[in-house]
Design an enzyme around this catalytic site. Structure first.
Site, PDB file in Angstrom:
ATOM      1  N   SER A  46      90.151 -76.740 -38.045  1.00  0.00           N
ATOM      2  CA  SER A  46      91.305 -77.556 -37.676  1.00  0.00           C
ATOM      3  C   SER A  46      91.118 -78.328 -36.379  1.00  0.00           C
ATOM      4  O   SER A  46      91.703 -79.401 -36.206  1.00  0.00           O
ATOM      5  CB  SER A  46      92.552 -76.684 -37.579  1.00  0.00           C
ATOM      6  OG  SER A  46      92.350 -75.613 -36.667  1.00  0.00           O
ATOM      7  N   HIS A 284      96.825 -76.663 -30.642  1.00  0.00           N
ATOM      8  CA  HIS A 284      95.748 -77.466 -31.219  1.00  0.00           C
ATOM      9  C   HIS A 284      95.648 -78.787 -30.457  1.00  0.00           C
ATOM     10  O   HIS A 284      96.602 -79.203 -29.791  1.00  0.00           O
ATOM     11  CB  HIS A 284      96.009 -77.760 -32.701  1.00  0.00           C
ATOM     12  CG  HIS A 284      95.546 -76.688 -33.618  1.00  0.00           C
ATOM     13  ND1 HIS A 284      96.210 -75.485 -33.736  1.00  0.00           N
ATOM     14  CD2 HIS A 284      94.475 -76.611 -34.457  1.00  0.00           C
ATOM     15  CE1 HIS A 284      95.579 -74.722 -34.621  1.00  0.00           C
ATOM     16  NE2 HIS A 284      94.522 -75.385 -35.063  1.00  0.00           N
TER      17      HIS A 284
END
Length: 305
Positions: A46, A284
């Site tokens: 990711s 993230h």
């Protein structure tokens, strides 16, 4: 790397030839002398894919790839056409998902290594975090942190106490396993794409080296901020050492991201906090982070500027 020992002059010459093939020669500043062109294949999890960063594209949808992630930005800077660029990264991917199909919440991603061929000339690989369960660690540490702040007492690193006891550290054991799996993976990449220059991309700073007051906002006890930071550093060290041992390049995204972690100011950080304030998944990279990672890759390739 755990490989068989090759004896004799023939083995030495073969290794030397391989070094030329993967382009291990570099300038003194760590950059390769001539930026590679495509075909370029991007592999990873990711942090490579860029979940929730608009625009999301590619199939399967469950991989959550952004058209502003670092592989896409690198491909654009290198002037590659769509025919010479394949991004097969996928959110949630582990090293095992490189050689086998990965089932997502919305579709199945083919084994990432299947995108490689004898014609591939550039490969980037950003992976390892899911192999040590970093996302689940964050979740567990947040649960422990909520209790810590609610009770205002107890061990200031309850999550560290959960994973580490005496001379045993369950996370460290998983990092050691990454070392062995990555060695095999890099060998397989070399076998499938013998003419490619291969780069392992490390992780940017996710948390600061010590709690600077953001632990409560992140839901992490002060000592666990330092613990999680240390585990990321250890993982990056393994990624770098294994890449170098395999004759591949290593892209340091951590150094340029220091001070831009999830605890830093909203207008400078590369990684979003527990509750994102930009288009990105929790804990993230945001679009700024993907740009920064792309710059780090391009600098290592010798294509910066």
């Amino acid at each position: 790397m755990k490989t068989s020992v090759r004896a004799g002059l023939a083995g030495a010459l073969a290794f030397a030839a391989l070094g030329v093939a993967v382009g291990v020669a570099r300038h003194d500043d760590g950059a390769d002398p001539v930026p590679p062109k495509g075909p370029y294949v991007a592999l990873g999890d990711s942090y490579t894919a860029g979940p929730r960063i608009p625009d999301q594209n590619g199939k399967p949808v469950g991989c959550e790839r952004s058209d502003r992630n670092y592989p896409t930005l690198v491909a654009r800077r290198l002037g590659l056409t769509a025919r010479d660029f394949r991004d097969v990264s996928c959110s949630g991917a582990t090293l095992a998902d490189l050689s086998a199909a990965q089932v997502t919440d919305d579709g199945t991603n083919a084994a990432q290594l299947s995108a490689l061929s004898a014609g591939t000339r550039l490969v980037t690989l950003g992976i390892g975090g899911n192999d040590i369960g970093f996302s689940s660690m964050i979740k567990q540490c947040v649960e422990q942190g909520v209790l810590y702040f609610a009770l205002s007492r107890g061990e200031d690193a309850p999550c560290r106490e959960r994973y580490a006891s005496g001379d045993t550290d369950a996370v460290q054991d998983k990092i050691h396993a990454v070392d062995e799996r990555l060695a095999r993976t890099l060998g397989e990449i070399r076998r499938r794409a013998p003419g490619a220059r291969v780069y392992v991309v490390g992780y940017p700073a996710i948390l600061p080296a010590k709690d600077s007051g953001c632990g409560r906002e992140m839901g992490l006890a002060p000592g666990d901020v330092a613990y999680l930071h240390a585990k990321e550093q250890q993982l990056n060290t393994v990624l770098r050492e294994r890449a170098e041992a395999a004759g591949a390049g290593y892209v340091d995204t951590y150094t340029p991201s220091v001070g831009r972690d999830a605890c830093s100011a909203r207008d400078t950080r590369w990684v979003e906090p527990l509750v994102p304030l930009a288009h990105a998944a929790s804990v993230h990279p945001n679009e700024r982070g993907e740009r920064g990672m792309a710059d780090a890759v391009l600098k290592t390739l010798g294509a910066a500027g």
